[in-house]
Design an enzyme around this catalytic site. Sequence first.
Site, PDB file in Angstrom:
ATOM      1  N   SER A   1      38.865  35.845  46.267  1.00  0.00           N
ATOM      2  CA  SER A   1      38.845  37.123  46.997  1.00  0.00           C
ATOM      3  C   SER A   1      40.230  37.546  47.459  1.00  0.00           C
ATOM      4  O   SER A   1      41.082  36.705  47.753  1.00  0.00           O
ATOM      5  CB  SER A   1      37.946  37.007  48.234  1.00  0.00           C
TER       6      SER A   1
ATOM      7  N   SER B   1      38.274  29.424  51.827  1.00  0.00           N
ATOM      8  CA  SER B   1      37.740  28.301  52.612  1.00  0.00           C
ATOM      9  C   SER B   1      38.524  27.032  52.306  1.00  0.00           C
ATOM     10  O   SER B   1      38.755  26.705  51.132  1.00  0.00           O
ATOM     11  CB  SER B   1      36.267  28.052  52.275  1.00  0.00           C
TER      12      SER B   1
ATOM     13  N   GLU C   1      28.463  28.536  42.452  1.00  0.00           N
ATOM     14  CA  GLU C   1      28.575  28.754  43.888  1.00  0.00           C
ATOM     15  C   GLU C   1      27.265  29.253  44.471  1.00  0.00           C
ATOM     16  O   GLU C   1      26.816  28.787  45.501  1.00  0.00           O
ATOM     17  CB  GLU C   1      29.686  29.768  44.155  1.00  0.00           C
TER      18      GLU C   1
ATOM     19  N   GLU D   1      23.977  43.060  49.849  1.00  0.00           N
ATOM     20  CA  GLU D   1      23.811  44.193  48.919  1.00  0.00           C
ATOM     21  C   GLU D   1      23.992  43.746  47.476  1.00  0.00           C
ATOM     22  O   GLU D   1      23.299  44.228  46.569  1.00  0.00           O
ATOM     23  CB  GLU D   1      24.813  45.317  49.260  1.00  0.00           C
TER      24      GLU D   1
HETATM   25  C1  LIG Z   1      32.272  32.185  55.341  1.00  0.00           C
HETATM   26  C2  LIG Z   1      32.976  32.776  54.142  1.00  0.00           C
HETATM   27  C3  LIG Z   1      33.614  31.928  53.251  1.00  0.00           C
HETATM   28  C4  LIG Z   1      34.285  32.461  52.137  1.00  0.00           C
HETATM   29  N1  LIG Z   1      34.952  31.603  51.301  1.00  0.00           N
HETATM   30  C5  LIG Z   1      35.641  32.119  50.248  1.00  0.00           C
HETATM   31  C6  LIG Z   1      36.428  31.261  49.402  1.00  0.00           C
HETATM   32  O1  LIG Z   1      36.502  30.032  49.614  1.00  0.00           O
HETATM   33  N2  LIG Z   1      37.122  31.816  48.372  1.00  0.00           N
HETATM   34  C7  LIG Z   1      37.087  33.172  48.122  1.00  0.00           C
HETATM   35  O2  LIG Z   1      37.722  33.596  47.164  1.00  0.00           O
HETATM   36  N3  LIG Z   1      36.353  34.013  48.904  1.00  0.00           N
HETATM   37  C8  LIG Z   1      35.652  33.525  49.969  1.00  0.00           C
HETATM   38  N4  LIG Z   1      34.939  34.375  50.783  1.00  0.00           N
HETATM   39  C9  LIG Z   1      34.983  35.810  50.518  1.00  0.00           C
HETATM   40  C10 LIG Z   1      33.672  36.382  50.009  1.00  0.00           C
HETATM   41  O3  LIG Z   1      33.416  35.970  48.694  1.00  0.00           O
HETATM   42  C11 LIG Z   1      33.782  37.904  50.135  1.00  0.00           C
HETATM   43  O4  LIG Z   1      33.929  38.204  51.511  1.00  0.00           O
HETATM   44  C12 LIG Z   1      32.545  38.607  49.597  1.00  0.00           C
HETATM   45  O5  LIG Z   1      32.459  38.457  48.214  1.00  0.00           O
HETATM   46  C13 LIG Z   1      32.536  40.112  49.960  1.00  0.00           C
HETATM   47  O6  LIG Z   1      33.740  40.691  49.611  1.00  0.00           O
HETATM   48  P1  LIG Z   1      34.565  41.591  50.662  1.00  0.00           P
HETATM   49  O7  LIG Z   1      34.675  40.824  51.941  1.00  0.00           O
HETATM   50  O8  LIG Z   1      35.813  42.037  50.001  1.00  0.00           O
HETATM   51  O9  LIG Z   1      33.646  42.847  50.956  1.00  0.00           O
HETATM   52  P2  LIG Z   1      33.514  44.144  50.023  1.00  0.00           P
HETATM   53  O10 LIG Z   1      33.278  43.734  48.616  1.00  0.00           O
HETATM   54  O11 LIG Z   1      34.652  45.060  50.301  1.00  0.00           O
HETATM   55  O12 LIG Z   1      32.189  44.774  50.580  1.00  0.00           O
HETATM   56  C14 LIG Z   1      32.158  45.610  51.757  1.00  0.00           C
HETATM   57  C15 LIG Z   1      30.739  46.125  51.937  1.00  0.00           C
HETATM   58  O13 LIG Z   1      30.378  46.955  50.808  1.00  0.00           O
HETATM   59  C16 LIG Z   1      29.177  46.466  50.206  1.00  0.00           C
HETATM   60  N5  LIG Z   1      29.245  46.642  48.742  1.00  0.00           N
HETATM   61  C17 LIG Z   1      30.279  46.272  47.928  1.00  0.00           C
HETATM   62  N6  LIG Z   1      29.964  46.548  46.643  1.00  0.00           N
HETATM   63  C18 LIG Z   1      28.712  47.066  46.638  1.00  0.00           C
HETATM   64  C19 LIG Z   1      27.838  47.528  45.612  1.00  0.00           C
HETATM   65  N7  LIG Z   1      28.189  47.496  44.325  1.00  0.00           N
HETATM   66  N8  LIG Z   1      26.621  47.984  45.985  1.00  0.00           N
HETATM   67  C20 LIG Z   1      26.236  48.028  47.286  1.00  0.00           C
HETATM   68  N9  LIG Z   1      27.024  47.602  48.307  1.00  0.00           N
HETATM   69  C21 LIG Z   1      28.250  47.127  47.983  1.00  0.00           C
HETATM   70  C22 LIG Z   1      29.138  44.985  50.565  1.00  0.00           C
HETATM   71  O14 LIG Z   1      27.824  44.489  50.520  1.00  0.00           O
HETATM   72  C23 LIG Z   1      29.714  44.990  51.978  1.00  0.00           C
HETATM   73  O15 LIG Z   1      28.718  45.324  52.912  1.00  0.00           O
HETATM   74  C24 LIG Z   1      34.274  33.862  51.900  1.00  0.00           C
HETATM   75  C25 LIG Z   1      33.614  34.719  52.799  1.00  0.00           C
HETATM   76  C26 LIG Z   1      32.978  34.196  53.907  1.00  0.00           C
HETATM   77  C27 LIG Z   1      32.308  35.139  54.855  1.00  0.00           C
END
Ligand SMILES: Cc1cc2nc3c(=O)[nH]c(=O)nc-3n(C[C@H](O)[C@H](O)[C@H](O)COP(=O)(O)OP(=O)(O)OC[C@H]3O[C@@H](n4cnc5c(N)ncnc54)[C@H](O)[C@@H]3O)c2cc1C
Length: 408
Positions: free
Chosen positions: A134, A166, A249, A378
Amino acid sequence: MDFNDTPQEADFRAEVRRWLEANATERRSREDKFGAGLNEAEYLAAARAWQARKAAAGYAAIAAPKAMGGLGGTPAMQVVYGQEEAKFLVPDRVFEISLGTAIPTVAMWGTPEQKEKYLAPAFRGDHIWCALLSEPSAGSDLGNLRTRATRDGDEWVISGQKVWTSGAHFAQFGILLARSDWDSPKSKGLTMFIVDMKTPGIDVRPIHQASDEYHFNEVFLNDVRIPDSQRLGPEGQGWKVMLSTLMQERFALGNNFSGDLYAQLIGLAQASQWNGAPAVENATVRAGIADAYIRQFGVELIVRRGMSAISKGENPGPEMAAVKLVGARAFQTGGALAIELGGAEGLIAAQDLGAEWRLPQLLWISAPGARIAGGTDEIQKNTIAEQVLGLPAEARTDRDMPFRELVH
Ligand SMILES: Cc1cc2nc3c(=O)[nH]c(=O)nc-3n(C[C@H](O)[C@H](O)[C@H](O)COP(=O)(O)OP(=O)(O)OC[C@H]3O[C@@H](n4cnc5c(N)ncnc54)[C@H](O)[C@@H]3O)c2cc1C
């Protein structure tokens, strides 16, 4: 669908159970979690020691072939071991990404040299891995990622920023996805790498969370040089490599949601008073507990469906998305009910209220993160809509455009 063990699985379960009884302490209730009172360094040392003991007994990589340092067993045996180990107090949290996500990807896509070098030390717990996927502008849709990988002779130069990584602050290695071609469509110009987290140019900054933990990090990459021998999978095929990573995952995360929170809610409701009577006699509380039970039982059945598939040598299907969707929400609503049960005192920290409050409070605080990690609610709903229910796919207008045009 047969949820029962085959005779071989039953034998293996008995063998594993005997080993765990001799080597670990049985969990008495859900609030028993390994590590209360340990700081991170102590927890890590205990985790490494436990993993080394598992590896010596052959249980660190049950389904991996013997040639890779595994036991050469079946995926179903791996699941059986996981089910039995969950009944014991063991420090396994730090290996979730390492052994649940990163190492299966190395095992699937690595060259013989990479497997030889990286698998055994990870199985033994000597090395812990993180997943650098991410970014600030790429989460749900990793096709938007902008970390740049530029070829320079036999090396790649990586620059960009990762976030929510993480365990990056204690990991020795990571799998890293970067854009190696800006003229191909968003999902076509990506390449996956193995990165040594001590490489010059990597700056790991821990993020302080509401739960007072430091679980994940921002990772800045400034001209980080990675030899081409550390590329994982073919150049430009990072999307394919990553999809196999995410499949791992999601199932690994899904497995975490088959607990028994409702049983703990019953205990708390019996011990709490509402309007001069035990809270467990209150109709709203009873409905909340019933709701938690129904959700968890539904989750349990889908998990068993996944395990049944594994047992037959198949992959769990897209319906596993429902495990994470329903399970993470159940933890959040169940945790909220537990806090309500405490009335005004429910807001007091668990260390003052008593050990039985530790888990519900932790769940309540960390459930919003669980609803995001490994694919948001979502995204799980999209998976269910498109791949389980067969509804029309989301419109994706940017899929075939050169990425360069999308960002300029
Ligand atoms: C506890 C925790 C551990 C994590 N560990 C890791 C890790 O080790 N390595 C790593 O790489 N990442 C990690 N992540 C990141 C995680 O994979 C991302 O936070 C997650 O995939 C969401 O991406 P974003 O935060 O960029 O949100 P965004 O993708 O920007 O989403 C924002 C909002 O828009 C909604 N949305 C986005 N696209 C769509 C769609 N097509 N349709 C409908 N709604 C949509 C989402 O549901 C969300 O509500 C971790 C996250 C958490 C919370």
